[in-house]
Design a protein around this motif. Structure first.
Motif, PDB file in Angstrom:
ATOM      1  N   VAL A  28       0.846  -1.199   0.000  1.00  0.00           N
ATOM      2  CA  VAL A  28       0.000   0.000   0.000  1.00  0.00           C
ATOM      3  C   VAL A  28       0.878   1.244   0.000  1.00  0.00           C
ATOM      4  CG1 VAL A  28      -1.920   1.197   1.124  1.00  0.00           C
ATOM      5  CG2 VAL A  28      -1.694  -1.293   1.359  1.00  0.00           C
ATOM      6  N   TYR A  29       0.485   2.229  -0.834  1.00  0.00           N
ATOM      7  CA  TYR A  29       1.238   3.477  -0.944  1.00  0.00           C
ATOM      8  C   TYR A  29       0.309   4.680  -0.814  1.00  0.00           C
ATOM      9  CZ  TYR A  29       4.773   0.514  -3.235  1.00  0.00           C
ATOM     10  OH  TYR A  29       5.692  -0.458  -3.536  1.00  0.00           O
ATOM     11  N   ILE A  30       0.893   5.791  -0.375  1.00  0.00           N
ATOM     12  CA  ILE A  30       0.255   7.099  -0.542  1.00  0.00           C
ATOM     13  C   ILE A  30       0.897   7.760  -1.751  1.00  0.00           C
ATOM     14  CG2 ILE A  30      -0.056   9.414   0.403  1.00  0.00           C
ATOM     15  CD1 ILE A  30      -0.230   8.232   3.151  1.00  0.00           C
ATOM     16  N   LEU A  31       0.073   8.110  -2.713  1.00  0.00           N
ATOM     17  CA  LEU A  31       0.541   8.794  -3.919  1.00  0.00           C
ATOM     18  C   LEU A  31       0.184  10.275  -3.798  1.00  0.00           C
ATOM     19  CD1 LEU A  31       1.656   8.823  -6.834  1.00  0.00           C
ATOM     20  CD2 LEU A  31      -0.657   8.258  -7.619  1.00  0.00           C
ATOM     21  N   GLU A  32       1.188  11.117  -3.744  1.00  0.00           N
ATOM     22  CA  GLU A  32       1.003  12.570  -3.712  1.00  0.00           C
ATOM     23  C   GLU A  32       1.454  13.120  -5.057  1.00  0.00           C
ATOM     24  OE1 GLU A  32       2.642  16.571  -1.319  1.00  0.00           O
ATOM     25  OE2 GLU A  32       3.277  14.555  -0.728  1.00  0.00           O
ATOM     26  N   LYS A  33       0.624  13.979  -5.670  1.00  0.00           N
ATOM     27  CA  LYS A  33       0.984  14.433  -7.013  1.00  0.00           C
ATOM     28  C   LYS A  33       0.443  15.827  -7.319  1.00  0.00           C
ATOM     29  CE  LYS A  33      -3.002  12.235  -9.243  1.00  0.00           C
ATOM     30  NZ  LYS A  33      -3.652  13.495  -9.638  1.00  0.00           N
ATOM     31  N   LYS A  34       1.084  16.471  -8.289  1.00  0.00           N
ATOM     32  CA  LYS A  34       0.646  17.739  -8.872  1.00  0.00           C
ATOM     33  C   LYS A  34       0.901  17.653 -10.374  1.00  0.00           C
ATOM     34  CE  LYS A  34       2.476  20.341  -4.896  1.00  0.00           C
ATOM     35  NZ  LYS A  34       3.443  21.403  -4.502  1.00  0.00           N
ATOM     36  N   GLY A  35      -0.038  18.117 -11.187  1.00  0.00           N
ATOM     37  CA  GLY A  35       0.174  18.167 -12.622  1.00  0.00           C
ATOM     38  C   GLY A  35       0.095  16.837 -13.338  1.00  0.00           C
ATOM     39  N   TRP A  36      -0.372  15.807 -12.671  1.00  0.00           N
ATOM     40  CA  TRP A  36      -0.537  14.479 -13.270  1.00  0.00           C
ATOM     41  C   TRP A  36      -1.959  13.994 -13.034  1.00  0.00           C
ATOM     42  CZ3 TRP A  36       2.777  11.425 -16.073  1.00  0.00           C
ATOM     43  CH2 TRP A  36       4.144  11.742 -16.058  1.00  0.00           C
ATOM     44  N   LEU A  78       8.258  -5.577  -4.386  1.00  0.00           N
ATOM     45  CA  LEU A  78       9.253  -4.529  -4.572  1.00  0.00           C
ATOM     46  C   LEU A  78       8.749  -3.199  -4.003  1.00  0.00           C
ATOM     47  CD1 LEU A  78      11.984  -3.755  -5.971  1.00  0.00           C
ATOM     48  CD2 LEU A  78      10.612  -3.119  -7.967  1.00  0.00           C
ATOM     49  N   ASP A  79       9.608  -2.507  -3.228  1.00  0.00           N
ATOM     50  CA  ASP A  79       9.254  -1.194  -2.687  1.00  0.00           C
ATOM     51  C   ASP A  79       9.465  -0.146  -3.780  1.00  0.00           C
ATOM     52  OD1 ASP A  79       8.804   1.118  -1.291  1.00  0.00           O
ATOM     53  OD2 ASP A  79      10.180   0.671   0.351  1.00  0.00           O
ATOM     54  N   LEU A  80       8.376   0.449  -4.247  1.00  0.00           N
ATOM     55  CA  LEU A  80       8.430   1.419  -5.342  1.00  0.00           C
ATOM     56  C   LEU A  80       8.517   2.856  -4.848  1.00  0.00           C
ATOM     57  CD1 LEU A  80       5.675  -0.062  -7.712  1.00  0.00           C
ATOM     58  CD2 LEU A  80       8.101  -0.625  -7.604  1.00  0.00           C
ATOM     59  N   THR A  81       8.824   3.044  -3.567  1.00  0.00           N
ATOM     60  CA  THR A  81       8.904   4.395  -3.009  1.00  0.00           C
ATOM     61  C   THR A  81       9.752   5.299  -3.910  1.00  0.00           C
ATOM     62  OG1 THR A  81       8.568   3.650  -0.728  1.00  0.00           O
ATOM     63  CG2 THR A  81       9.700   5.760  -1.052  1.00  0.00           C
ATOM     64  N   THR A  82       9.151   6.436  -4.282  1.00  0.00           N
ATOM     65  CA  THR A  82       9.772   7.351  -5.238  1.00  0.00           C
ATOM     66  C   THR A  82       9.509   8.784  -4.805  1.00  0.00           C
ATOM     67  OG1 THR A  82       9.257   5.770  -7.009  1.00  0.00           O
ATOM     68  CG2 THR A  82       9.918   7.983  -7.685  1.00  0.00           C
ATOM     69  N   GLU A  83      10.483   9.656  -5.044  1.00  0.00           N
ATOM     70  CA  GLU A  83      10.322  11.081  -4.727  1.00  0.00           C
ATOM     71  C   GLU A  83      10.822  11.884  -5.919  1.00  0.00           C
ATOM     72  OE1 GLU A  83       9.088  14.142  -2.233  1.00  0.00           O
ATOM     73  OE2 GLU A  83       9.324  12.125  -1.412  1.00  0.00           O
ATOM     74  N   GLU A  84       9.894  12.609  -6.581  1.00  0.00           N
ATOM     75  CA  GLU A  84      10.267  13.488  -7.683  1.00  0.00           C
ATOM     76  C   GLU A  84       9.626  14.857  -7.476  1.00  0.00           C
ATOM     77  OE1 GLU A  84      10.026  12.107 -11.648  1.00  0.00           O
ATOM     78  OE2 GLU A  84      10.820  10.089 -11.194  1.00  0.00           O
ATOM     79  N   ALA A  85       9.901  15.780  -8.383  1.00  0.00           N
ATOM     80  CA  ALA A  85       9.455  17.158  -8.199  1.00  0.00           C
ATOM     81  C   ALA A  85       7.941  17.281  -8.112  1.00  0.00           C
ATOM     82  CB  ALA A  85       9.987  18.033  -9.332  1.00  0.00           C
ATOM     83  N   LYS A  86       7.213  16.530  -8.950  1.00  0.00           N
ATOM     84  CA  LYS A  86       5.765  16.703  -9.015  1.00  0.00           C
ATOM     85  C   LYS A  86       4.974  15.520  -8.465  1.00  0.00           C
ATOM     86  CE  LYS A  86       5.458  20.096 -12.724  1.00  0.00           C
ATOM     87  NZ  LYS A  86       4.772  20.449 -13.999  1.00  0.00           N
ATOM     88  N   PHE A  87       5.668  14.528  -7.903  1.00  0.00           N
ATOM     89  CA  PHE A  87       4.935  13.443  -7.270  1.00  0.00           C
ATOM     90  C   PHE A  87       5.850  12.674  -6.335  1.00  0.00           C
ATOM     91  CE2 PHE A  87       6.845  11.179 -10.823  1.00  0.00           C
ATOM     92  CZ  PHE A  87       7.182   9.960 -10.273  1.00  0.00           C
ATOM     93  N   SER A  88       5.202  11.969  -5.425  1.00  0.00           N
ATOM     94  CA  SER A  88       5.927  11.041  -4.555  1.00  0.00           C
ATOM     95  C   SER A  88       5.046   9.829  -4.308  1.00  0.00           C
ATOM     96  CB  SER A  88       6.314  11.697  -3.225  1.00  0.00           C
ATOM     97  OG  SER A  88       5.170  11.975  -2.445  1.00  0.00           O
ATOM     98  N   LEU A  89       5.692   8.689  -4.107  1.00  0.00           N
ATOM     99  CA  LEU A  89       5.004   7.438  -3.799  1.00  0.00           C
ATOM    100  C   LEU A  89       5.663   6.884  -2.549  1.00  0.00           C
ATOM    101  CD1 LEU A  89       2.806   5.570  -5.143  1.00  0.00           C
ATOM    102  CD2 LEU A  89       4.709   4.225  -6.035  1.00  0.00           C
ATOM    103  N   ARG A  90       4.862   6.724  -1.480  1.00  0.00           N
ATOM    104  CA  ARG A  90       5.441   6.337  -0.193  1.00  0.00           C
ATOM    105  C   ARG A  90       4.730   5.102   0.343  1.00  0.00           C
ATOM    106  NH1 ARG A  90       4.125   8.088   4.994  1.00  0.00           N
ATOM    107  NH2 ARG A  90       2.812   9.751   4.128  1.00  0.00           N
ATOM    108  N   SER A  91       5.496   4.044   0.622  1.00  0.00           N
ATOM    109  CA  SER A  91       4.934   2.800   1.136  1.00  0.00           C
ATOM    110  C   SER A  91       4.499   2.978   2.586  1.00  0.00           C
ATOM    111  CB  SER A  91       5.970   1.677   1.035  1.00  0.00           C
ATOM    112  OG  SER A  91       5.472   0.486   1.604  1.00  0.00           O
ATOM    113  N   ILE A  92       3.285   2.476   2.910  1.00  0.00           N
ATOM    114  CA  ILE A  92       2.780   2.616   4.288  1.00  0.00           C
ATOM    115  C   ILE A  92       2.352   1.276   4.883  1.00  0.00           C
ATOM    116  CG2 ILE A  92       2.048   5.006   3.963  1.00  0.00           C
ATOM    117  CD1 ILE A  92      -0.851   3.916   3.706  1.00  0.00           C
ATOM    118  N   GLY A  93       2.478   0.167   4.139  1.00  0.00           N
ATOM    119  CA  GLY A  93       2.087  -1.113   4.710  1.00  0.00           C
ATOM    120  C   GLY A  93       1.604  -2.079   3.642  1.00  0.00           C
TER     121      GLY A  93
END
Length: 386
Positions: A28-36, A78-93
């Motif tokens: 499970v991830y929280i997806l935070e984004k802008k412009g997508w 696979l942990d897909l946790t990612t941090e970029e300028a306009k989005f982030s994907l963070r694993s929470i469980g």
């Protein structure tokens, strides 16, 4: 009034009941984004990690022109946790099941309305009190009708009428405002050369265009077979757009039948009719009213709503049995109830402030919660209506 000047002017956070586990098949991830938009971003993430898109699941689509937070699951360790300028994907469980709409309770909004005059601020404050007391119609907003071609209409209606050639033409040549110039020009080319499949195939760019025009080049009348190539998820969205269109039309007619004083606000698929006040009888009726989405089997709350829906179908050359598709079956119409009016929870209006982006104007910040499937932009339309 201006909305969504900055992504931070329109913040949406999903509210969900997540059965989180210490371990499971779905991360499970929280997806935070802008412009997508949600689908394009997940497609990019899937491609970047070499994973099939079908492993990704979400509860709802979120606006490109906003700052959004939503839950996503991926059926992969696979942990897909990612941090970029306009989005982030963070694993929470982890969960034992994929993310889906049934896990959503609603959305929490924080909006900033800009470039307001003092008169507009005063009017909005009065409208807020009206909404607190009487709610507002729970229409689907314009973004639900992004798949509607302004000339040819909605693809699903043609399909329900068994106009297979026409429905396929809308699917492949429908032109939408947010598309890039190249896509619009390519679709115009397809429309001008419709029926000359080899010529259309020579300009095809997307995988689906190549598949369908390739098929039609070999079998010129294979419209149904071509429609069966549309992915189930995509076809479901096209069906949902038509259900939304019919729901809005049904709700409009019920409000008119009640004899309410209504104000029309323009929309891409018909006007949105808003009331300002309700008497006690009207309020009790509308607050208890849930209307079914269109399908072959529907349960209506009363004779008035069923009568209006039957009239709508007759006017459009349809009947309830039309929704039981027999030749294109990768998606289907399912009837679920939707509240006719809603009351935003925890509706709070912050005091007006000077707008730093528009000198001499003011801005207002709103925060509120809405149930799943209801639109924050519809509340804005209600607050700023004439």
């Amino acid at each position: 009034m201006k909305l969504k000047v900055l992504p931070e002017d329109f913040v949406v956070k999903e509210l969900a009941r997540l059965p989180l586990r210490e371990k499971g098949p779905y991360r499970v991830y929280i997806l935070e984004k802008k412009g997508w938009n949600t689908i394009d971003l997940l497609l990019r993430l899937a491609k970047a990690r070499g994973l099939p898109y079908r492993l990704f699941s979400y509860g709802g689509l979120k606006d490109r022109h906003a700052h959004t937070f939503q839950y996503v699951t991926v059926r992969h360790p696979l942990d897909l946790t990612t941090e970029e300028a306009k989005f982030s994907l963070r694993s929470i469980g982890w969960m034992d099941r994929p993310m889906g709409p049934d896990l959503l309770k609603g959305n929490e909004f924080a909006l900033t309305l800009r470039a307001l005059s003092e008169e507009e601020v005063s009017r909005i404050m009065r409208r807020v009190d009206e909404v607190r007391g009487f709610g507002y119609p729970n229409y689907y907003d314009d973004q639900r009708f992004g798949s509607m071609d302004r000339q040819m209409g909605l693809m699903a209606e043609r399909l329900l009428k068994k106009h297979y050639n026409g429905s396929l033409q809308i699917y492949l040549t429908g032109i939408y405002p947010e598309e890039k110039k190249e896509a619009k020009e390519r679709k115009l080319f397809f429309r001008e050369h419709w029926g000359d499949w080899a010529t259309c195939l020579s300009r095809a760019k997307t995988t689906m265009e190549r598949k369908i025009f390739g098929l039609l080049t070999e079998k010129p009348k294979a419209y149904v077979e071509a429609l069966r190539l549309i992915p189930a998820e995509e076809l479901s969205l096209l069906f949902s757009a038509y259900q939304s269109f019919l729901f809005n039309e049904l709700l409009r007619r019920i409000l008119e039948d009640l004899g309410l004083e209504l104000t029309a606000v323009p929309g891409v698929a018909g006007p949105y009719l808003f009331y300002r006040r309700l008497d006690r009888k009207q309020l009790v009726y509308l607050d208890s009213l849930s209307l079914p989405l269109a399908a072959s089997r529907m349960e209506f709350p009363d004779a008035m709503s069923e009568r209006h829906f039957t009239a709508i179908l007759e006017e459009r050359g349809l009947r309830r049995g039309s929704f039981n598709l027999r030749k294109v079956r990768q998606a289907y119409f399912k009837s679920t109830p939707r509240k006719a009016i809603i009351f935003p929870a925890d509706l709070h209006v912050h005091p007006a402030e000077s707008d730093e982006l528009y000198p001499g104007k003011q801005k207002i910040r709103l925060s509120f919660k809405l149930p799943r499937g209801s639109y924050g932009t519809m509340l804005v339309k209600r607050l700023i209506m004439p």
